[in-house]
Design a protein around this motif. Structure first.
Motif, PDB file in Angstrom:
ATOM      1  N   PRO A   1      44.687  77.559  48.577  1.00 23.28           N
ATOM      2  CA  PRO A   1      43.596  78.042  47.729  1.00 23.28           C
ATOM      3  C   PRO A   1      43.928  79.401  47.112  1.00 23.28           C
ATOM      4  O   PRO A   1      44.926  80.032  47.460  1.00 23.28           O
ATOM      5  N   ASP A   2      43.087  79.840  46.205  1.00 22.21           N
ATOM      6  CA  ASP A   2      43.299  81.117  45.513  1.00 22.21           C
ATOM      7  C   ASP A   2      43.255  82.315  46.451  1.00 22.21           C
ATOM      8  O   ASP A   2      43.909  83.321  46.186  1.00 22.21           O
ATOM      9  N   ARG A   3      42.475  82.254  47.532  1.00 15.32           N
ATOM     10  CA  ARG A   3      42.325  83.398  48.425  1.00 15.32           C
ATOM     11  C   ARG A   3      42.441  83.001  49.893  1.00 15.32           C
ATOM     12  O   ARG A   3      41.473  83.066  50.652  1.00 15.32           O
ATOM     13  N   PRO A   4      43.637  82.598  50.342  1.00 14.67           N
ATOM     14  CA  PRO A   4      43.803  82.306  51.768  1.00 14.67           C
ATOM     15  C   PRO A   4      43.851  83.612  52.561  1.00 14.67           C
ATOM     16  O   PRO A   4      44.050  84.688  51.991  1.00 14.67           O
ATOM     17  N   THR A   5      43.660  83.520  53.849  1.00 18.32           N
ATOM     18  CA  THR A   5      43.852  84.673  54.731  1.00 18.32           C
ATOM     19  C   THR A   5      45.341  84.835  54.964  1.00 18.32           C
ATOM     20  O   THR A   5      46.043  83.862  55.233  1.00 18.32           O
ATOM     21  N   PHE A   6      45.846  86.066  54.844  1.00 19.38           N
ATOM     22  CA  PHE A   6      47.262  86.365  55.028  1.00 19.38           C
ATOM     23  C   PHE A   6      47.400  87.251  56.245  1.00 19.38           C
ATOM     24  O   PHE A   6      46.843  88.340  56.303  1.00 19.38           O
ATOM     25  N   GLU A   7      48.106  86.766  57.253  1.00 18.78           N
ATOM     26  CA  GLU A   7      48.301  87.514  58.493  1.00 18.78           C
ATOM     27  C   GLU A   7      49.768  87.901  58.613  1.00 18.78           C
ATOM     28  O   GLU A   7      50.662  87.089  58.395  1.00 18.78           O
ATOM     29  N   VAL A   8      50.006  89.163  58.944  1.00 14.18           N
ATOM     30  CA  VAL A   8      51.349  89.659  59.227  1.00 14.18           C
ATOM     31  C   VAL A   8      51.319  90.219  60.637  1.00 14.18           C
ATOM     32  O   VAL A   8      50.444  91.017  60.971  1.00 14.18           O
ATOM     33  N   LYS A   9      52.263  89.768  61.466  1.00 17.47           N
ATOM     34  CA  LYS A   9      52.269  90.196  62.869  1.00 17.47           C
ATOM     35  C   LYS A   9      53.700  90.504  63.296  1.00 17.47           C
ATOM     36  O   LYS A   9      54.608  89.714  63.052  1.00 17.47           O
ATOM     37  N   ALA A  10      53.895  91.661  63.920  1.00 12.28           N
ATOM     38  CA  ALA A  10      55.175  92.010  64.528  1.00 12.28           C
ATOM     39  C   ALA A  10      54.974  92.015  66.036  1.00 12.28           C
ATOM     40  O   ALA A  10      53.993  92.567  66.530  1.00 12.28           O
ATOM     41  N   GLU A  11      55.901  91.379  66.764  1.00 14.10           N
ATOM     42  CA  GLU A  11      55.754  91.258  68.207  1.00 14.10           C
ATOM     43  C   GLU A  11      57.050  91.634  68.924  1.00 14.10           C
ATOM     44  O   GLU A  11      58.138  91.468  68.381  1.00 14.10           O
ATOM     45  N   ARG A  12      56.887  92.089  70.156  1.00 13.15           N
ATOM     46  CA  ARG A  12      58.000  92.292  71.073  1.00 13.15           C
ATOM     47  C   ARG A  12      57.690  91.472  72.312  1.00 13.15           C
ATOM     48  O   ARG A  12      56.656  91.643  72.941  1.00 13.15           O
ATOM     49  N   GLU A  13      58.587  90.571  72.666  1.00 11.59           N
ATOM     50  CA  GLU A  13      58.407  89.735  73.852  1.00 11.59           C
ATOM     51  C   GLU A  13      59.534  90.052  74.832  1.00 11.59           C
ATOM     52  O   GLU A  13      60.706  90.026  74.472  1.00 11.59           O
ATOM     53  N   THR A  14      59.143  90.352  76.074  1.00 13.77           N
ATOM     54  CA  THR A  14      60.129  90.696  77.088  1.00 13.77           C
ATOM     55  C   THR A  14      60.051  89.695  78.228  1.00 13.77           C
ATOM     56  O   THR A  14      59.070  89.643  78.952  1.00 13.77           O
TER      57      THR A  14
ATOM     58  N   SER B   1      65.083  89.470  78.629  1.00 13.71           N
ATOM     59  CA  SER B   1      65.656  90.147  77.467  1.00 13.71           C
ATOM     60  C   SER B   1      64.530  90.363  76.461  1.00 13.71           C
ATOM     61  O   SER B   1      63.480  89.748  76.548  1.00 13.71           O
ATOM     62  N   THR B   2      64.756  91.240  75.526  1.00  9.14           N
ATOM     63  CA  THR B   2      63.726  91.572  74.554  1.00  9.14           C
ATOM     64  C   THR B   2      63.963  90.800  73.264  1.00  9.14           C
ATOM     65  O   THR B   2      65.069  90.793  72.735  1.00  9.14           O
ATOM     66  N   GLU B   3      62.923  90.145  72.785  1.00  9.97           N
ATOM     67  CA  GLU B   3      62.980  89.418  71.518  1.00  9.97           C
ATOM     68  C   GLU B   3      61.940  90.003  70.577  1.00  9.97           C
ATOM     69  O   GLU B   3      60.772  90.128  70.938  1.00  9.97           O
ATOM     70  N   LEU B   4      62.377  90.378  69.380  1.00 10.79           N
ATOM     71  CA  LEU B   4      61.471  90.897  68.356  1.00 10.79           C
ATOM     72  C   LEU B   4      61.231  89.822  67.312  1.00 10.79           C
ATOM     73  O   LEU B   4      62.124  89.014  67.026  1.00 10.79           O
TER      74      LEU B   4
END
Length: 91
Positions: free
Chosen positions: A49-62, A65-68
């Protein structure tokens, strides 16, 4: 409500290949056309659609080992073209 996966692919790509995929999505969004995702014999066409919700997420999972990760997600209810206004900057 259970989740139904319509399409999924995950594999390693070069930064340049990923940029090309993201540009293709951006071009489709700019043009107002449907977004078609395909890999092998899997394919799905989505009318964004013309106005969807846009989500941006940065994560660190440990977990030993650490995964970004960084995730970009477009989300909307079927038949709904509304979305929230908000300021986002990506540099």
């Amino acid at each position: 409500m259970p989740e139904e996966v319509l399409f999924e692919t995950e594999r390693s790509h070069s930064r340049e290949e990923i940029a090309t995929y993201l540009r293709s999505v951006a071009d489709k969004l700019d043009d107002g056309g449907d977004l078609t995702l395909s890999s092998g014999d899997e394919s799905v066409e989505l009318a964004v659609p013309d106005r969807p919700t846009f989500e941006v997420k940065a994560e660190r999972e440990t977990n030993g080992s650490t995964e970004l990760s960084v995730e970009f997600e477009l989300e909307w209810k079927e038949g709904d073209s509304s979305g929230d206004d908000g300021d986002l900057s990506i540099e």
